[in-house]
Design an enzyme around this catalytic site. Sequence first.
Site, short mmCIF file in Angstrom:
data_model
loop_
_atom_site.label_atom_id
_atom_site.label_comp_id
_atom_site.label_asym_id
_atom_site.label_seq_id
_atom_site.Cartn_x
_atom_site.Cartn_y
_atom_site.Cartn_z
N HIS A 83 36.10 70.14 35.51
CA HIS A 83 36.73 70.80 34.35
C HIS A 83 37.05 72.27 34.64
O HIS A 83 38.10 72.77 34.22
CB HIS A 83 35.84 70.64 33.11
CG HIS A 83 35.81 69.23 32.62
ND1 HIS A 83 34.64 68.51 32.42
CD2 HIS A 83 36.82 68.38 32.32
CE1 HIS A 83 34.95 67.29 32.00
NE2 HIS A 83 36.25 67.18 31.94
N GLU A 97 45.47 62.64 23.33
CA GLU A 97 44.59 61.62 23.91
C GLU A 97 44.95 60.29 23.27
O GLU A 97 45.04 60.17 22.04
CB GLU A 97 43.12 61.96 23.64
CG GLU A 97 42.12 60.85 23.80
CD GLU A 97 42.08 60.21 25.16
OE1 GLU A 97 42.24 58.97 25.22
OE2 GLU A 97 41.86 60.93 26.16
N ASP A 119 50.24 58.76 22.72
CA ASP A 119 50.56 58.58 24.15
C ASP A 119 51.20 59.86 24.69
O ASP A 119 52.23 60.31 24.19
CB ASP A 119 51.53 57.40 24.31
CG ASP A 119 51.66 56.98 25.77
OD1 ASP A 119 51.97 55.81 26.03
OD2 ASP A 119 51.45 57.85 26.65
N GLY A 120 50.58 60.41 25.70
CA GLY A 120 51.08 61.66 26.28
C GLY A 120 52.50 61.52 26.81
O GLY A 120 53.27 62.48 26.83
N ASP A 157 44.85 65.58 32.41
CA ASP A 157 43.47 65.16 32.69
C ASP A 157 43.37 63.68 32.34
O ASP A 157 42.73 63.29 31.36
CB ASP A 157 42.52 66.01 31.84
CG ASP A 157 41.07 65.58 32.03
OD1 ASP A 157 40.21 65.99 31.22
OD2 ASP A 157 40.80 64.79 32.97
N SER A 158 44.05 62.88 33.15
CA SER A 158 44.16 61.45 32.80
C SER A 158 43.19 60.61 33.61
O SER A 158 42.65 61.04 34.63
CB SER A 158 45.58 60.98 33.12
OG SER A 158 45.69 60.76 34.53
N ASP A 194 42.75 57.00 35.92
CA ASP A 194 43.49 56.64 37.14
C ASP A 194 44.77 55.88 36.81
O ASP A 194 44.94 55.39 35.70
CB ASP A 194 42.57 55.78 38.03
CG ASP A 194 41.30 56.58 38.40
OD1 ASP A 194 40.32 55.99 38.86
OD2 ASP A 194 41.31 57.82 38.18
N PRO A 206 46.62 52.48 30.51
CA PRO A 206 47.39 53.44 29.71
C PRO A 206 47.92 54.63 30.52
O PRO A 206 48.91 55.25 30.14
CB PRO A 206 46.40 53.91 28.65
CG PRO A 206 45.04 53.64 29.21
CD PRO A 206 45.21 52.39 30.05
#
Length: 288
Positions: free
Chosen positions: A64, A108, A139-140, A157-158, A160, A164
Site C-alpha cells: 500500500h 470497487e 465497475d472501474g 489496485d485490482s 489479478d 472482474p
Amino acid sequence: MNQGNWLTEEQTPSYRTQWRVKQVLHEEQTPFQHLQVLELEDFGRTLVLDGAVQTTATDEYIYHEMIAHVPLLAHPNPERVLVIGGGDGGTVREVFHHPTVRKVDMVEIDQAVIEACRRYLPETACGLDHPRLNLVVGDGLNWVAERRDEYDVVLVDSSDPTGPAEGLFNQAFYQNVYRSLKPGGLFVCQTLSPFFHQSLIRDVYQVVSGIFPIAMPYLTVVPTYPSGLHCFMLGSKRHNPLRPGMKTPTWPTRWYTPEVHRAAFQLPPVVAELVRPAKGMESEKRPG
Ligand code: SAM
C-alpha cells in the site's frame, strides 16, 4: 483453496504456496468472486479472493505504501485521485497522508469486499470512512471510460487479470485511464510477479509505453505475493518519477523512503529485459 487447515495457492501447475489457517472468519460466494477472510498462523487476518491472497495484516503496508507514495510524490501537487479496486481500504489510507489531496474517488466492484474488510480488517479499512472519500460500488472499467481530464493520479489496485479484473489489463482501459488524467497526470497499476507473470508485464509495458510518454516498472517485495517480488507499472504524461526535487513524506512510513523509491526503479537485467521498447511503437504514441 483450503485443504484441512491449510490455505493452498497454486502459483504454477508444479508450484504451490501453503499457509496454516488458524480460523476461517468469513466465507461467501459474492456475485463476482469467492471471498474469504482467514486468520493465518504467521500472517494474521488475510483477505482471499478466488483462492488468491489479496492482503494480510502482516505485510499489507509494503504494497500500500509503494502503490500510493511513489506516484503521489512523483506528482508535484496531486489534488484529485482515483482508486480502482482497493476494497480493503489500504491504498486510500495511504493516499490521505498526502496533504494536497482534496478528493478521492474509489470505485470497487464488490460491496461484499468492503463490508468484510470493514468488519475483519479495521486497520486496513480505516481509510474507507475518510470524509474526503467518494466511495462508489461499481465497475472501474465503466467509471474511467466516462471521465476526461479529471485526475492527477489514478491507482489501479485490482485483483489479478481474471474474473472482474480481466478488463483492467488491456489497451482500451489504459487509453481511458490516459484520457481521465489531467495534462500532468500519472497512473500506476499492479502487474504481479516478474518470476511468474513475465508475459503480462511485457504486454502491459508494450501497451502503456505506446500510450504514455513515460512508462516505467518498479519493484517491491510482498512476502505473501507470488514469488515475493512484486511489480508495478507506472505511466506518466509529464513527470518522471526519478526527477530531482521530489517531496518526502511528512508522516511516518514503515517501508517507503526516498531511497527505497529510487531503488525500486533500478531493474535487474532479467526484469529490464521484459520492458525493452517494442520495435516500431514510437509513432503510435498519445492517441486522442
Ligand atoms: N493488492 C491486491 C493485489 O495486488 O492482488 C488487490 C487488493 S484489492 C482487494 C482488489 C480489488 O479489486 C478487489 O476487491 C476486487 O473486487 C476489485 N476489482 C476487481 N475488478 C474490478 C473492477 N473491474 N472494478 C472495480 N474493482 C474491481
